[in-house]
Scaffold this motif. Structure first.
Motif, PDB file in Angstrom:
ATOM      1  N   VAL A  90       0.849  -1.189   0.000  1.00 14.97           N
ATOM      2  CA  VAL A  90       0.000   0.000   0.000  1.00 14.97           C
ATOM      3  C   VAL A  90       0.884   1.237   0.000  1.00 14.97           C
ATOM      4  N   ASP A  91       0.658   2.128  -0.963  1.00 13.46           N
ATOM      5  CA  ASP A  91       1.358   3.413  -1.029  1.00 13.46           C
ATOM      6  C   ASP A  91       0.339   4.512  -0.733  1.00 13.46           C
ATOM      7  N   LEU A  92       0.719   5.466   0.105  1.00 18.14           N
ATOM      8  CA  LEU A  92      -0.157   6.611   0.374  1.00 18.14           C
ATOM      9  C   LEU A  92       0.635   7.893   0.160  1.00 18.14           C
ATOM     10  N   ALA A  93       0.092   8.776  -0.667  1.00 21.61           N
ATOM     11  CA  ALA A  93       0.685  10.095  -0.842  1.00 21.61           C
ATOM     12  C   ALA A  93       0.437  10.899   0.435  1.00 21.61           C
ATOM     13  N   PRO A  94       1.127  12.032   0.624  1.00 28.83           N
ATOM     14  CA  PRO A  94       0.769  12.901   1.758  1.00 28.83           C
ATOM     15  C   PRO A  94      -0.736  13.195   1.693  1.00 28.83           C
ATOM     16  N   ASN A  95      -1.414  13.101   2.822  1.00 28.34           N
ATOM     17  CA  ASN A  95      -2.880  13.274   2.908  1.00 28.34           C
ATOM     18  C   ASN A  95      -3.672  12.100   2.315  1.00 28.34           C
ATOM     19  N   GLY A  96      -3.028  11.059   1.868  1.00 30.86           N
ATOM     20  CA  GLY A  96      -3.743   9.889   1.351  1.00 30.86           C
ATOM     21  C   GLY A  96      -4.495   9.173   2.473  1.00 30.86           C
ATOM     22  N   PHE A  97      -5.614   8.540   2.134  1.00 30.37           N
ATOM     23  CA  PHE A  97      -6.419   7.862   3.163  1.00 30.37           C
ATOM     24  C   PHE A  97      -7.282   6.764   2.546  1.00 30.37           C
ATOM     25  N   PHE A  98      -7.687   5.824   3.384  1.00 28.94           N
ATOM     26  CA  PHE A  98      -8.735   4.860   3.027  1.00 28.94           C
ATOM     27  C   PHE A  98      -9.982   5.245   3.821  1.00 28.94           C
ATOM     28  N   PRO A  99     -11.165   5.253   3.194  1.00 27.98           N
ATOM     29  CA  PRO A  99     -12.383   5.548   3.955  1.00 27.98           C
ATOM     30  C   PRO A  99     -12.589   4.485   5.035  1.00 27.98           C
ATOM     31  N   PRO A 100     -13.406   4.780   6.058  1.00 25.64           N
ATOM     32  CA  PRO A 100     -13.714   3.755   7.060  1.00 25.64           C
ATOM     33  C   PRO A 100     -14.236   2.500   6.348  1.00 25.64           C
ATOM     34  N   HIS A 101     -13.668   1.350   6.687  1.00 25.72           N
ATOM     35  CA  HIS A 101     -14.047   0.111   6.009  1.00 25.72           C
ATOM     36  C   HIS A 101     -13.790  -1.077   6.923  1.00 25.72           C
ATOM     37  N   TYR A 102     -14.291  -2.248   6.495  1.00 27.75           N
ATOM     38  CA  TYR A 102     -13.959  -3.479   7.216  1.00 27.75           C
ATOM     39  C   TYR A 102     -13.786  -4.614   6.216  1.00 27.75           C
TER      40      TYR A 102
ATOM     41  N   LEU B 123       1.536   5.778   9.410  1.00 29.97           N
ATOM     42  CA  LEU B 123       0.088   5.714   9.202  1.00 29.97           C
ATOM     43  C   LEU B 123      -0.607   5.944  10.534  1.00 29.97           C
ATOM     44  N   GLU B 124      -1.749   6.634  10.499  1.00 27.18           N
ATOM     45  CA  GLU B 124      -2.625   6.665  11.665  1.00 27.18           C
ATOM     46  C   GLU B 124      -3.705   5.629  11.386  1.00 27.18           C
ATOM     47  N   ILE B 125      -3.714   4.566  12.190  1.00 31.43           N
ATOM     48  CA  ILE B 125      -4.685   3.484  11.994  1.00 31.43           C
ATOM     49  C   ILE B 125      -5.497   3.328  13.268  1.00 31.43           C
ATOM     50  N   GLY B 126      -6.788   3.109  13.114  1.00 34.40           N
ATOM     51  CA  GLY B 126      -7.611   2.852  14.288  1.00 34.40           C
ATOM     52  C   GLY B 126      -8.742   1.909  13.940  1.00 34.40           C
TER      53      GLY B 126
ATOM     54  N   VAL C  24      -0.534   5.895  15.972  1.00 35.49           N
ATOM     55  CA  VAL C  24       0.326   6.266  14.855  1.00 35.49           C
ATOM     56  C   VAL C  24       1.318   5.116  14.702  1.00 35.49           C
ATOM     57  N   VAL C  25       1.301   4.497  13.529  1.00 39.29           N
ATOM     58  CA  VAL C  25       2.109   3.304  13.259  1.00 39.29           C
ATOM     59  C   VAL C  25       3.269   3.751  12.378  1.00 39.29           C
ATOM     60  N   ARG C  26       4.466   3.692  12.953  1.00 33.00           N
ATOM     61  CA  ARG C  26       5.642   4.254  12.260  1.00 33.00           C
ATOM     62  C   ARG C  26       6.480   3.155  11.634  1.00 33.00           C
ATOM     63  N   LYS C  27       7.467   3.591  10.870  1.00 33.39           N
ATOM     64  CA  LYS C  27       8.399   2.665  10.216  1.00 33.39           C
ATOM     65  C   LYS C  27       8.874   1.598  11.208  1.00 33.39           C
ATOM     66  N   GLY C  28       8.707   0.336  10.831  1.00 32.89           N
ATOM     67  CA  GLY C  28       9.136  -0.768  11.696  1.00 32.89           C
ATOM     68  C   GLY C  28       8.076  -1.237  12.664  1.00 32.89           C
TER      69      GLY C  28
ATOM     70  N   ARG D  74      -5.051   6.565   7.595  1.00 31.03           N
ATOM     71  CA  ARG D  74      -4.621   7.726   6.804  1.00 31.03           C
ATOM     72  C   ARG D  74      -3.135   7.968   6.989  1.00 31.03           C
ATOM     73  N   ASN D  75      -2.552   8.629   5.984  1.00 31.04           N
ATOM     74  CA  ASN D  75      -1.130   8.929   6.048  1.00 31.04           C
ATOM     75  C   ASN D  75      -0.908   9.955   7.147  1.00 31.04           C
ATOM     76  N   HIS D  76       0.050   9.676   8.007  1.00 30.88           N
ATOM     77  CA  HIS D  76       0.365  10.602   9.094  1.00 30.88           C
ATOM     78  C   HIS D  76       1.657  11.366   8.795  1.00 30.88           C
ATOM     79  N   ALA D  77       2.368  10.959   7.738  1.00 30.26           N
ATOM     80  CA  ALA D  77       3.650  11.577   7.416  1.00 30.26           C
ATOM     81  C   ALA D  77       3.446  12.704   6.406  1.00 30.26           C
ATOM     82  N   ARG D  78       4.426  13.610   6.324  1.00 21.82           N
ATOM     83  CA  ARG D  78       4.334  14.677   5.316  1.00 21.82           C
ATOM     84  C   ARG D  78       4.839  14.185   3.975  1.00 21.82           C
ATOM     85  N   ARG D  79       5.287  12.939   3.927  1.00 19.86           N
ATOM     86  CA  ARG D  79       5.806  12.391   2.678  1.00 19.86           C
ATOM     87  C   ARG D  79       5.073  11.078   2.385  1.00 19.86           C
TER      88      ARG D  79
END
Ligand SMILES: *[C@@H]1O[C@H](CO)[C@@H](O)[C@H](O)[C@H]1NC(C)=O
Length: 218
Positions: free
Chosen positions: A99-111, A126-129, A143-147, A161-166
């Motif tokens: 999964v690649d996310l651009a800055p501000n990229g997101f997936f709508p609420p889903h299951y 990524l901010e995942i909840g 906030v789920v970071r590298k590693g 959603r993407n939490h990074a500026r990149r």
């Protein structure tokens, strides 16, 4: 890719291979390479290719190191290792995504109705909840970071959603070959035929015109 990332991915795959047996049916043969020329689905899986025609190429998929194209309204790209793109995965109870996310990229609420999801972030954050079911509706978010590795239990609504500026890159494992996905906004507002707008306005405690407007733009 760092050795830590490779270790995490390996552990994720091994873990899901054992859990998978509790969900997707247990295979009755060494493999059932998907015969993609046939449409019929047996219990969600593709028919098996003649074992005498199976080669090592049926078990390899290349390109997971390549960034996807995130030029779309969600700012995301999904590259899939499923029985369709990697026929050797058929009936083995496992699927995998880049999964690649651009800055501000997101997936709508889903299951995902049929799978637990394990997310390994390789780059960015990524901010995942996920939200527990009625009556608590607790929102467990990180906030789920590298590693980092984050798990979303089967069937629970989640936000990503993407939490990074990149750009952010994550690998995602599912303990089903066909996890399925239901995006809540689409299911509720873009069902065909449309769900009655008066009914939805009561459910959302919202005026009917607002509901109709939302239905028209989805
Ligand atoms: C990415 O997708 C957009 C929209 O579909 C397209 O216009 C663009 O050419 C694509 N970019 C690349 C590098 O493929």
């Amino acid at each position: 890719m760092s050795s830590m990332s490779i270790l995490f991915i390996t552990l994720a795959i091994i873990n899901f291979m054992s859990i998978a047996l509790a969900f997707d049916a247990r295979p009755l043969q060494d493999f059932c390479v998907a015969d993609l020329t046939k449409k019929a689905q047996i219990g969600g899986a593709a028919p098996c290719k003649d074992p005498e025609r199976v080669t090592a190429n049926d078990f390899i998929l290349s390109g997971f190191h390549l960034p996807g194209n995130t030029s779309n309204s969600y700012g995301v790209s999904v590259t899939s290792a499923s029985a369709t793109t990697l026929p050797g995965l058929n009936t083995l109870g496992l699927s995998f995504l880049r999964v690649d996310l651009a800055p501000n990229g997101f997936f709508p609420p889903h299951y995902h109705p049929r799978a637990t999801e394990l997310v390994v972030v390789l780059k960015g954050a990524l901010e995942i909840g996920f939200i527990t079911s009625n009556p608590t509706y607790n929102y467990f978010t990180k906030v789920v970071r590298k590693g980092d590795v984050f798990v979303v239990p089967v069937g629970l609504v989640h936000t990503v959603r993407n939490h990074a500026r990149r750009d952010t890159v994550a690998m995602v494992a599912f303990n089903s070959q066909n996890p399925g996905v239901t995006n809540l906004p689409n299911a509720i507002l873009a069902a065909k035929p449309a769900v009655d707008s008066v009914y939805l306005s009561k459910a959302f405690r919202m005026d009917v015109d607002t509901v109709k407007h939302l239905q028209s733009i989805f």
